[in-house]
Design a protein around this motif. Structure first.
Motif, PDB file in Angstrom:
ATOM      1  N   LYS A 119      49.826  40.262  42.046  1.00 43.76           N
ATOM      2  CA  LYS A 119      48.480  39.708  41.986  1.00 43.76           C
ATOM      3  C   LYS A 119      47.756  40.304  40.781  1.00 43.76           C
ATOM      4  O   LYS A 119      47.869  41.502  40.509  1.00 43.76           O
ATOM      5  N   LEU A 120      47.011  39.466  40.059  1.00 38.85           N
ATOM      6  CA  LEU A 120      46.229  39.958  38.929  1.00 38.85           C
ATOM      7  C   LEU A 120      44.820  40.302  39.403  1.00 38.85           C
ATOM      8  O   LEU A 120      44.145  39.485  40.011  1.00 38.85           O
ATOM      9  N   ILE A 121      44.389  41.529  39.116  1.00 38.23           N
ATOM     10  CA  ILE A 121      43.051  41.991  39.456  1.00 38.23           C
ATOM     11  C   ILE A 121      42.251  42.113  38.163  1.00 38.23           C
ATOM     12  O   ILE A 121      42.655  42.835  37.247  1.00 38.23           O
ATOM     13  N   SER A 122      41.128  41.415  38.085  1.00 42.79           N
ATOM     14  CA  SER A 122      40.314  41.396  36.863  1.00 42.79           C
ATOM     15  C   SER A 122      38.878  41.795  37.212  1.00 42.79           C
ATOM     16  O   SER A 122      37.987  40.945  37.289  1.00 42.79           O
ATOM     17  N   PRO A 123      38.612  43.083  37.395  1.00 40.90           N
ATOM     18  CA  PRO A 123      37.318  43.519  37.925  1.00 40.90           C
ATOM     19  C   PRO A 123      36.127  43.360  36.993  1.00 40.90           C
ATOM     20  O   PRO A 123      34.977  43.408  37.448  1.00 40.90           O
ATOM     21  N   ILE A 124      36.351  43.176  35.691  1.00 34.85           N
ATOM     22  CA  ILE A 124      35.210  43.023  34.786  1.00 34.85           C
ATOM     23  C   ILE A 124      35.144  41.617  34.196  1.00 34.85           C
ATOM     24  O   ILE A 124      34.416  41.382  33.233  1.00 34.85           O
ATOM     25  N   TRP A 125      35.852  40.685  34.793  1.00 39.60           N
ATOM     26  CA  TRP A 125      35.902  39.313  34.289  1.00 39.60           C
ATOM     27  C   TRP A 125      34.506  38.678  34.302  1.00 39.60           C
ATOM     28  O   TRP A 125      33.799  38.706  35.297  1.00 39.60           O
ATOM     29  N   GLN A 126      34.087  38.152  33.159  1.00 40.78           N
ATOM     30  CA  GLN A 126      32.835  37.412  32.960  1.00 40.78           C
ATOM     31  C   GLN A 126      31.587  38.235  33.239  1.00 40.78           C
ATOM     32  O   GLN A 126      30.543  37.697  33.618  1.00 40.78           O
ATOM     33  N   LYS A 127      31.669  39.539  33.035  1.00 38.13           N
ATOM     34  CA  LYS A 127      30.470  40.362  33.134  1.00 38.13           C
ATOM     35  C   LYS A 127      29.519  40.047  31.980  1.00 38.13           C
ATOM     36  O   LYS A 127      29.949  39.747  30.861  1.00 38.13           O
ATOM     37  N   ASN A 128      28.225  40.119  32.239  1.00 37.90           N
ATOM     38  CA  ASN A 128      27.230  39.927  31.198  1.00 37.90           C
ATOM     39  C   ASN A 128      27.400  41.004  30.125  1.00 37.90           C
ATOM     40  O   ASN A 128      27.436  42.200  30.447  1.00 37.90           O
TER      41      ASN A 128
END
Length: 229
Positions: A119-128
């Motif tokens: 599984k891919l975890i992207s915790p900062i995806w599309q942050k301002n």
């Protein structure tokens, strides 16, 4: 969830690990591929071999390899091999990556994870962008600019440590010259010298600044962990 992490030593891959751990995940191993060229669309280039000392400070083991080609398809295959090598020694169910806006990079990493049943975890995806840059400092991340390659970013930024004042200056420059404030488009790259994940901060002992009139990089020649023999 047990995770591996694509790790470049910059603010994004490091903060992604920090965010994943705050959400209860564990990071078993760092996966680092040194790109053949600074034109790579998947990998960061400056000082990536210095990630060894960051790995040591975080006390997370690392598997590092050097890319043999500059083609993105080859890099993707090499990352796949890196994952397979890691799975021989470490158990993990997913991979954390520090992407923010690059759909191209995210699709490639999703494909790699699907191929390896992860599984891919992207915790900062599309942050301002502005809020994210301030969030880094709010969470005691200390980082320097390790390369610049955008209009508005001159040689004075090479090797500079980023504070709230620099973020204000960068916001003005990004508005004027239309580059991404968080450097997601490769306008600049960074190197983390301290953060809550580190047991010891990193001291840069010797370095070179390289500037060709358009773009430049900060080359770390020697670094060591502070308060560490």
């Amino acid at each position: 969830m047990r995770l591996a992490a694509f790790f470049s030593g910059g603010k994004d891959s490091t903060f992604a690990i920090y965010s994943a751990k705050k959400h209860g995940h564990t990071v078993e191993v760092l996966l680092t591929l040194f790109p053949k060229s600074d034109e790579s669309h998947l990998l960061h280039y400056p000082n990536i071999l210095q990630t060894k000392i960051q790995s040591q400070s975080m006390q997370i083991p690392q598997i590092i390899d050097i890319s043999k080609d500059i083609e993105s398809n080859t890099e993707e295959l090499e990352l796949d091999n890196l994952i397979k090598t890691a799975k021989k020694t470490y158990e993990f169910d997913g991979i954390v990556h520090g992407g923010i806006l690059s759909e191209y990079q995210k699709r490639k990493f999703e494909s790699l994870c699907k191929h390896n049943d992860l599984k891919l975890i992207s915790p900062i995806w599309q942050k301002n962008p502005l809020l994210y840059m301030k969030e880094l400092l709010d969470n005691n991340f200390e980082f320097i600019i390790s390369s610049v390659s955008a209009d508005g970013l001159d040689k004075s930024w090479i090797g500079k440590k980023i504070s709230y004042q620099e973020i204000d200056e960068l916001e003005q420059l990004s508005n004027k010259f239309q580059f991404n404030l968080n450097f997601e488009g490769g306008e600049a790259e960074t190197f983390v010298i301290n953060c809550p994940l580190f047991k010891n901060p990193i001291k840069i002992v010797n370095s070179n600044k390289i500037w060709d009139g358009v773009r430049g990089r900060f080359e770390i020649v020697e670094a060591k962990l502070e308060n560490n023999a």
